[in-house]
Design an enzyme around this catalytic site. Structure first.
Site, PDB file in Angstrom:
ATOM      1  N   LYS A  79       0.685   5.675   3.475  1.00 23.58           N
ATOM      2  CA  LYS A  79       1.388   4.430   3.520  1.00 23.58           C
ATOM      3  C   LYS A  79       2.449   4.506   4.279  1.00 23.58           C
ATOM      4  CE  LYS A  79       3.034   0.972   0.064  1.00 23.58           C
ATOM      5  NZ  LYS A  79       3.484   0.748  -1.103  1.00 23.58           N
ATOM      6  N   SER A 154       1.588  -3.645  -3.264  1.00 21.60           N
ATOM      7  CA  SER A 154       2.002  -3.784  -1.908  1.00 21.60           C
ATOM      8  C   SER A 154       1.002  -2.664  -1.051  1.00 21.60           C
ATOM      9  CB  SER A 154       3.403  -3.533  -1.713  1.00 21.60           C
ATOM     10  OG  SER A 154       3.822  -2.223  -1.874  1.00 21.60           O
ATOM     11  N   SER A 178       2.629  -1.451  -7.343  1.00 21.57           N
ATOM     12  CA  SER A 178       2.046  -1.613  -6.218  1.00 21.57           C
ATOM     13  C   SER A 178       0.848  -0.439  -6.187  1.00 21.57           C
ATOM     14  CB  SER A 178       2.954  -1.444  -5.206  1.00 21.57           C
ATOM     15  OG  SER A 178       3.451  -2.709  -4.878  1.00 21.57           O
TER      16      SER A 178
HETATM   17  N1  GLN Z   1       4.241  -6.801  -6.747  1.00 20.62           N
HETATM   18  C1  GLN Z   1       5.445  -6.386  -7.093  1.00 20.62           C
HETATM   19  C2  GLN Z   1       6.604  -7.046  -6.106  1.00 20.62           C
HETATM   20  O1  GLN Z   1       6.334  -7.605  -5.250  1.00 20.62           O
HETATM   21  C3  GLN Z   1       5.601  -4.761  -7.089  1.00 20.62           C
HETATM   22  C4  GLN Z   1       5.752  -4.217  -5.707  1.00 20.62           C
HETATM   23  C5  GLN Z   1       5.621  -2.721  -5.781  1.00 20.62           C
HETATM   24  O2  GLN Z   1       5.412  -2.156  -6.790  1.00 20.62           O
HETATM   25  N2  GLN Z   1       6.257  -2.324  -4.796  1.00 20.62           N
HETATM   26  O3  GLN Z   1       7.753  -6.727  -6.314  1.00 20.62           O
END
Ligand code: GLN
Length: 496
Positions: A79, A154, A178
């Site tokens: 990532k 994400s 995410s």
């Molecule tokens: N979807 C959540 C957010 O937008 C979690 C994102 C994540 O876990 N990095 O904050």
């Protein structure tokens, strides 16, 4: 079976037995990337020559008689929020364009030490803020089950790369869901370790009290092998836990639930959930019962407040963490023509470099932390966080693991929620409590929804440092479903 369809465990075995070289394995995956990447867009950076150099080095270490770990030579997609000295690191943002980190993240370093071959850096929502990868400054990633749909976020590049057979393994980070949500909507396995169980050193910070690196794979055992390879105490991260990694690989091999107490979270699964998701979830619960688990319903009343509390805590920490992007130290610098003050250059750079969701979070967080509002917003959210941890504590006195759907719906169409932040945030309804409490949680595939034929994830939550339970239950579910499905859920990437 071609090399790209093998599990990481099997690839490791084949290379150790000398049946195939790391270079051949790397080349097979590079070919697959070249073939499907124009449709998927999972990667922000791939340098085939550099990949082959890494693979050759593993082959040489093996030829020299070096004792290598089980994943030596196995390719991995990384990532693009972990620093890498030899590759760009953008966090999906324009503000870091052109920046080369001066050091490797601990996770990166451990991948290299374990002999994993890093194929490249994967796409993500900018600074890991989002649930669809649409917030990437470099364009969205497409779901290999249906290219018109999101791969989750994400870590959407990470999930898509594994579901598209571009890589057997990938890394992700989970701040609110995410890893688990992208895993669920692409039909693969994704694990959020216990907070502090995997190092944040060199992970570009979003919300430091929540950010947790974790593995993606197509099998539970592969995820456990990767978990073990990069987790464990790191003196460079002050919140890292100074205890051994829970026995995750052993648990994945154990794969049985006889006598285990499983709690179904009462608060998750009512209105707003897709019927096909609920149907597959109930089947998974029945399956656990048929395998000898004792299933009971458990109430966690504070979980209802997890989402609003998260959207105060995460933006607050984000507003503070992202203050470092000041146009002086990293990447982009706009308007520095000798006529403007440092403040003006900073304002121009941040206006041009951050996307709309990141700006929204910074504004929300700055507001929540501002004097006069701090107690009402941030303070209350922290209290909710304590209540959620107490709900988990009480639940884990009654049961060994908790289960729920990973996400209320299957993969939604690209564009559908892009202009509706609230709808987007709901994707993490079931995953956020484990981030706020810091406990371990995994998502494993549990079938396809009837309405759209898209994958559904089962979330298994365990106490802090009970990561092995996630793998034990996940592997049992995987084994039972595989005999029902006649093999893994994801035999091919259906849209490719
Ligand atoms: N979807 C959540 C957010 O937008 C979690 C994102 C994540 O876990 N990095 O904050």
């Amino acid at each position: 079976m071609s090399l790209i369809h093998e599990s990481a465990a099997e690839l490791g075995r084949l290379m150790a037995a000398g049946e195939v070289s790391a270079v051949e394995v790397a080349q097979a995956h590079l070919d697959r990337i070249a073939e499907v990447e124009p449709k998927v867009h999972a990667f922000l950076h791939v340098d085939p020559e550099a990949v082959l150099v890494q693979a050759r080095a593993v082959d040489e270490r093996r030829a020299a008689g070096e004792e290598l770990g089980p994943l030596a030579g196995v390719p991995i997609a990384h990532k693009d929020v972990f620093t890498t000295v030899d590759m760009p690191t953008t966090a999906g943002s324009k503000i870091l364009e052109g920046w080369r980190p001066p050091y490797d993240a601990t996770v990166t370093r451990r991948l290299r030490e374990a002999g994993l071959v890093i194929l490249g850096k994967t796409n993500l929502d900018e600074f890991a803020m989002g649930s669809s990868t649409e917030n990437s400054a470099y364009g969205p990633t497409h779901n290999p089950w249906d290219l018109s749909r999101i791969p989750g976020g994400s870590s959407g590049g990470a999930s898509a790369s594994v579901a598209a057979y571009q890589a057997p393994l990938s890394t992700g980070t989970d701040t609110g869901g995410s890893i688990r949500q992208p895993a669920a909507v692409t039909g693969i396995v994704g694990m959020k370790p216990t907070y502090g169980g995997s190092s944040r050193y060199g992970l570009i910070a979003f919300a430091s009290s929540l950010d947790t690196p974790g593995p993606f794979a197509r099998t539970v055992l592969d995820a456990a092998l990767l978990h073990e390879a990069f987790s464990g105490h790191d003196p460079m991260d002050s919140t890292s836990i100074a205890k051994p990694v829970p026995p995750v690989v052993e648990a994945a091999r154990q794969a049985d639930v006889a006598g285990l107490r499983v709690g179904v979270v009462k608060e998750f699964g009512g209105e707003g959930y897709q019927p096909g998701v609920l149907a597959r979830f109930r089947e998974a619960v029945d399956l656990l019962e048929s395998l000898g688990a004792k299933v009971v319903e458990v109430s966690c009343p504070s979980f209802e407040y997890a989402l609003p509390a998260y959207y105060l805590i995460a933006p607050s920490e984000c507003s503070s963490n992202l203050a470092r992007f000041d146009a002086m130290r990293y990447g982009l610098r706009v308007g520095d023509d000798g006529t403007r003050s440092a403040e003006e250059v900073m304002a121009l750079t941040r206006a041009a470099g951050f996307g709309p969701e990141v700006k929204r979070r910074i504004m929300l967080g700055t507001y929540a932390l501002s004097s006069g509002y701090y107690d009402a917003y941030y303070g209350s959210a922290q209290k909710v966080r304590t209540l959620i941890a107490r709900d988990f504590d009480a639940a884990f006195h009654q049961v060994d693991v908790l289960v729920s759907p990973t996400t209320p719906t299957t993969a939604f169409p690209i564009g559908e929620r892009a202009d509706d932040p609230m709808a987007m945030y709901l994707a993490d309804l079931c995953t956020i409590p484990s981030n706020l409490a810091g406990n371990a949680a995994i998502s494993v595939p549990c079938g396809l929804a009837d309405e759209d034929g898209l994958p559904v994830g089962l979330q298994i939550m365990a106490p802090v440092l009970g990561d092995d339970r996630c793998y034990r239950v996940g592997a049992a579910v995987e084994k039972a479903f595989e005999s029902r499905w006649g093999g893994p859920l994801l035999k091919e990437a259906p849209a490719l």
